[in-house]
Design a protein around this motif. Structure first.
Motif, PDB file in Angstrom:
ATOM      1  N   ARG A  35       0.822  -1.224   0.000  1.00  0.00           N
ATOM      2  CA  ARG A  35       0.000   0.000   0.000  1.00  0.00           C
ATOM      3  C   ARG A  35       0.850   1.265   0.000  1.00  0.00           C
ATOM      4  O   ARG A  35       0.423   2.322  -0.442  1.00  0.00           O
ATOM      5  CB  ARG A  35      -0.932  -0.003   1.207  1.00  0.00           C
ATOM      6  CG  ARG A  35      -0.205   0.074   2.513  1.00  0.00           C
ATOM      7  CD  ARG A  35      -1.110   0.034   3.717  1.00  0.00           C
ATOM      8  NE  ARG A  35      -0.274  -0.106   4.895  1.00  0.00           N
ATOM      9  CZ  ARG A  35      -0.707  -0.294   6.105  1.00  0.00           C
ATOM     10  NH1 ARG A  35      -1.989  -0.374   6.334  1.00  0.00           N
ATOM     11  NH2 ARG A  35       0.119  -0.410   7.110  1.00  0.00           N
ATOM     12  N   ARG A 136       2.244   1.352  -3.707  1.00  0.00           N
ATOM     13  CA  ARG A 136       1.103   2.289  -3.746  1.00  0.00           C
ATOM     14  C   ARG A 136      -0.189   1.589  -4.178  1.00  0.00           C
ATOM     15  O   ARG A 136      -0.997   2.148  -4.901  1.00  0.00           O
ATOM     16  CB  ARG A 136       1.427   3.484  -4.660  1.00  0.00           C
ATOM     17  CG  ARG A 136       2.501   4.383  -4.051  1.00  0.00           C
ATOM     18  CD  ARG A 136       2.936   5.439  -4.977  1.00  0.00           C
ATOM     19  NE  ARG A 136       3.572   4.852  -6.152  1.00  0.00           N
ATOM     20  CZ  ARG A 136       3.907   5.520  -7.233  1.00  0.00           C
ATOM     21  NH1 ARG A 136       3.669   6.799  -7.313  1.00  0.00           N
ATOM     22  NH2 ARG A 136       4.484   4.917  -8.238  1.00  0.00           N
ATOM     23  N   ARG A 137      -0.314   0.365  -3.717  1.00  0.00           N
ATOM     24  CA  ARG A 137      -1.537  -0.399  -4.026  1.00  0.00           C
ATOM     25  C   ARG A 137      -2.040  -1.055  -2.751  1.00  0.00           C
ATOM     26  O   ARG A 137      -1.408  -1.979  -2.240  1.00  0.00           O
ATOM     27  CB  ARG A 137      -1.260  -1.462  -5.080  1.00  0.00           C
ATOM     28  CG  ARG A 137      -1.226  -0.857  -6.465  1.00  0.00           C
ATOM     29  CD  ARG A 137      -0.642  -1.808  -7.454  1.00  0.00           C
ATOM     30  NE  ARG A 137      -0.749  -1.254  -8.787  1.00  0.00           N
ATOM     31  CZ  ARG A 137       0.111  -0.386  -9.286  1.00  0.00           C
ATOM     32  NH1 ARG A 137       1.121   0.058  -8.577  1.00  0.00           N
ATOM     33  NH2 ARG A 137      -0.050   0.078 -10.522  1.00  0.00           N
ATOM     34  N   THR A 158      -5.182   1.962  -6.135  1.00  0.00           N
ATOM     35  CA  THR A 158      -3.896   2.646  -6.277  1.00  0.00           C
ATOM     36  C   THR A 158      -3.967   3.970  -5.521  1.00  0.00           C
ATOM     37  O   THR A 158      -5.044   4.435  -5.146  1.00  0.00           O
ATOM     38  CB  THR A 158      -3.577   2.953  -7.756  1.00  0.00           C
ATOM     39  OG1 THR A 158      -4.514   3.926  -8.212  1.00  0.00           O
ATOM     40  CG2 THR A 158      -3.660   1.713  -8.623  1.00  0.00           C
ATOM     41  N   ARG A 159      -2.782   4.584  -5.331  1.00  0.00           N
ATOM     42  CA  ARG A 159      -2.732   5.888  -4.652  1.00  0.00           C
ATOM     43  C   ARG A 159      -3.605   6.915  -5.380  1.00  0.00           C
ATOM     44  O   ARG A 159      -4.222   7.767  -4.775  1.00  0.00           O
ATOM     45  CB  ARG A 159      -1.286   6.406  -4.630  1.00  0.00           C
ATOM     46  CG  ARG A 159      -0.494   5.972  -3.437  1.00  0.00           C
ATOM     47  CD  ARG A 159      -0.836   6.817  -2.194  1.00  0.00           C
ATOM     48  NE  ARG A 159      -0.314   6.193  -0.994  1.00  0.00           N
ATOM     49  CZ  ARG A 159       0.915   6.362  -0.541  1.00  0.00           C
ATOM     50  NH1 ARG A 159       1.743   7.156  -1.193  1.00  0.00           N
ATOM     51  NH2 ARG A 159       1.308   5.749   0.540  1.00  0.00           N
ATOM     52  N   GLU A 164      -7.902  -1.823  -9.279  1.00  0.00           N
ATOM     53  CA  GLU A 164      -7.303  -2.856 -10.135  1.00  0.00           C
ATOM     54  C   GLU A 164      -7.640  -4.231  -9.547  1.00  0.00           C
ATOM     55  O   GLU A 164      -7.759  -4.379  -8.338  1.00  0.00           O
ATOM     56  CB  GLU A 164      -5.773  -2.710 -10.158  1.00  0.00           C
ATOM     57  CG  GLU A 164      -5.276  -1.424 -10.782  1.00  0.00           C
ATOM     58  CD  GLU A 164      -3.756  -1.238 -10.638  1.00  0.00           C
ATOM     59  OE1 GLU A 164      -3.221  -0.367 -11.338  1.00  0.00           O
ATOM     60  OE2 GLU A 164      -3.127  -1.944  -9.831  1.00  0.00           O
TER      61      GLU A 164
END
Ligand SMILES: Cc1cc2nc3c(=O)[nH]c(=O)nc-3n(C[C@H](O)[C@H](O)[C@H](O)COP(=O)(O)OP(=O)(O)OC[C@H]3O[C@@H](n4cnc5c(N)ncnc54)[C@H](O)[C@@H]3O)c2cc1C
Length: 445
Positions: A35, A136-137, A158-159, A164
């Motif tokens: 993340r 960043r996920r 995502t950020r 996704e």
């Protein structure tokens, strides 16, 4: 030989990275979803708040990571970790006795910060072309096929806010909290795993300190609490930048202060004056940071009926240990080695992912049992600690104190004790009849 196309690992922390390596050669592709943004800067990051506090990689952890990554100790040293024999330049101050003497025990320990260990492991992982770390996920959901009773992938955000989805044959929850797994089990109507907990209510405060024109000889000083009379403990640990972490701990409402003069004063109330004397010669660098740790928690996933195919959980998501014993990263790496070996043994079988979590839990539970008991003993010595006490707690604590004393006098017991604390040898070695006899006779002398 591959047993699946894609495996997804949730979280690029110590567990996730070790597991990603364990999956290489068993899956065509391994996707690690993290993340946070991962940069090459070696510094604490928000998703790992504990990274601002000292992290000892126990010798058993270095051993497990060396089993996963070629030349791991050398890479750690090249990155700046200090190395010493576990019996030298390490001051163990057990309650009610002198510090253990300096003696070579033939076991190396590497001393550095958590961000450095993680950065070295991450670099090793990135060298594998089959492993792809996507940062960043944030994984938000596990995807499920009811017909197959299987987890078939994940959804993440995502950020930038895009959603996704990734399909996978195996999803590994290495997110530390394990909430995604628990939520998923709730969602499919499967009962939550039973848990065992030990409430310890530790409050940490850590300062980075420096010395001018002088440095302590020791790379680590550990002053243990004198339970149940004194609940306070402290450590000093060298960092790769030649500063030191100084950490003080209290329990319950007792919190080490955040203000430097009061912090140093708090050290004067520890069972020995070693840290107080040392801290008086140091100056603080930056702000003192705190961390509160309420309870150790072990999830008994093996007791969940109807566990779905395609999902496993590892590391802190399975068992979170009291950090004062410095065991979590080591257990995570040991679990990765176990998983790798399970997968290798399953190659060629008709349905290699069937009941994988059952086998994993059966094989990691002995490791967790050992570490859990090692930590539970000193933790439950405090009358206000919450948890189920073994019937022989008093006798076990008495024996532990005799062991500590015997280690003062005898090289072999000293070495064995450090092997057990360092998670190289299971604790039952300390209960072998010849060891018990020696400990009892030494403690009478
Ligand atoms: C104060 C403190 C001191 C400690 N000291 C030591 C020590 O001295 N020695 C030791 O061995 N252990 C120590 N530990 C324990 C050690 O930090 C953990 O056991 C270890 O990090 C567990 O690894 P993990 O992979 O389970 O979790 P972590 O290493 O915490 O990694 C979890 C990762 O998952 C990511 N993540 C979480 N949710 C999501 C999501 N939904 N999607 C994508 N990514 C996600 C996080 O950002 C993080 O990168 C300490 C712990 C604390 C709290």
């Amino acid at each position: 030989m591959h047993i699946g196309k894609r495996a997804i690992v949730i979280g690029a922390g110590m567990g996730g990275l070790s597991i990603a390596k364990a999956l290489v050669d068993s899956f065509e592709e391994i996707l690690v979803l993290e993340r946070e943004e991962l940069t090459s800067v070696i510094a604490p990051r928000a998703g790992i708040p504990q990274g601002r506090h000292p992290h000892s990689l126990l010798p058993g952890g270095t051993r497990a990571l060396s089993d996963l990554f070629d030349n791991f100790p050398e890479l750690l040293r090249n990155a700046g970790a200090k190395v010493t024999d576990y019996g030298k330049r390490m001051r163990f101050e057990f309650p009610g006795q002198d510090a253990l003497p300096e003696r070579e025990v033939g076991i190396e320990i590497h001393i550095c910060t958590r961000p450095l260990v993680e950065a070295v492991v991450r670099r090793c992982v990135r060298t594998h072309r089959d492993i792809n770390i996507l940062d960043r996920r944030r994984v938000t959901e596990l995807l499920w096929s009811e017909d197959d009773h299987a987890v078939i992938g994940v959804r993440c955000q995502t950020r930038g806010g895009a959603v996704e989805s990734y399909a996978a044959d195996l999803v590994v929850d290495a997110s530390s909290r394990g909430e995604l797994t628990l939520e998923f089990l709730r969602g499919i109507g499967t009962p939550q795993p039973p848990e065992t907990t030990i409430g310890v209510d530790y409050n940490y405060a850590t300062a980075i300190v420096e010395f001018s024109g002088w440095q302590p000889e020791e790379l680590t000083i550990l002053t243990f609490p004198n339970a149940p009379d004194s609940t306070r403990m402290g450590v000093l640990v060298k960092r790769e930048d030649d500063r030191f972490f100084a950490t003080l701990c209290g329990r319950g409402v007792d919190s080490p202060p955040m203000e430097w003069e009061a912090f140093v004063e708090f050290a004067s109330t520890l069972p020995t004056d070693t840290l107080h004397r040392t801290l008086k010669k140091s100056r603080v660098h930056g702000k003192i940071v705190q961390f509160a740790f309420q309870e150790s928690r072990r999830r008994h996933f093996e007791e969940v009926e109807g566990w779905p195919r395609g999902l496993i959980a590892v590391a802190d998501a399975v068992c979170r240990f009291n950090p004062v014993h410095a065991q979590g990263m080591t257990v995570a790496a040991m679990e990765a080695v176990i998983l790798r070996d399970i997968l290798v043994a399953r190659r060629g079988s008709a349905n290699p992912l069937e009941r994988l979590m059952d086998e994993l839990m059966a094989k990691i539970n002995p490791v967790i049992d050992n570490v859990w008991r090692l930590a539970a003993l000193p933790d439950l010595a405090f009358p206000d600690a919450r948890g189920c006490r073994p019937h022989d707690l008093g006798e076990a604590l008495e024996y532990q104190s005799q062991l500590n004393k015997a280690a003062l006098l005898d090289h072999t017991i000293h070495k064995l004790l450090l092997e057990v604390i360092g998670l190289i040898t299971p604790a039952e070695a300390l209960r072998m009849p010849d060891v018990v006899e020696k400990v009892r006779s030494l403690s009478r002398s």
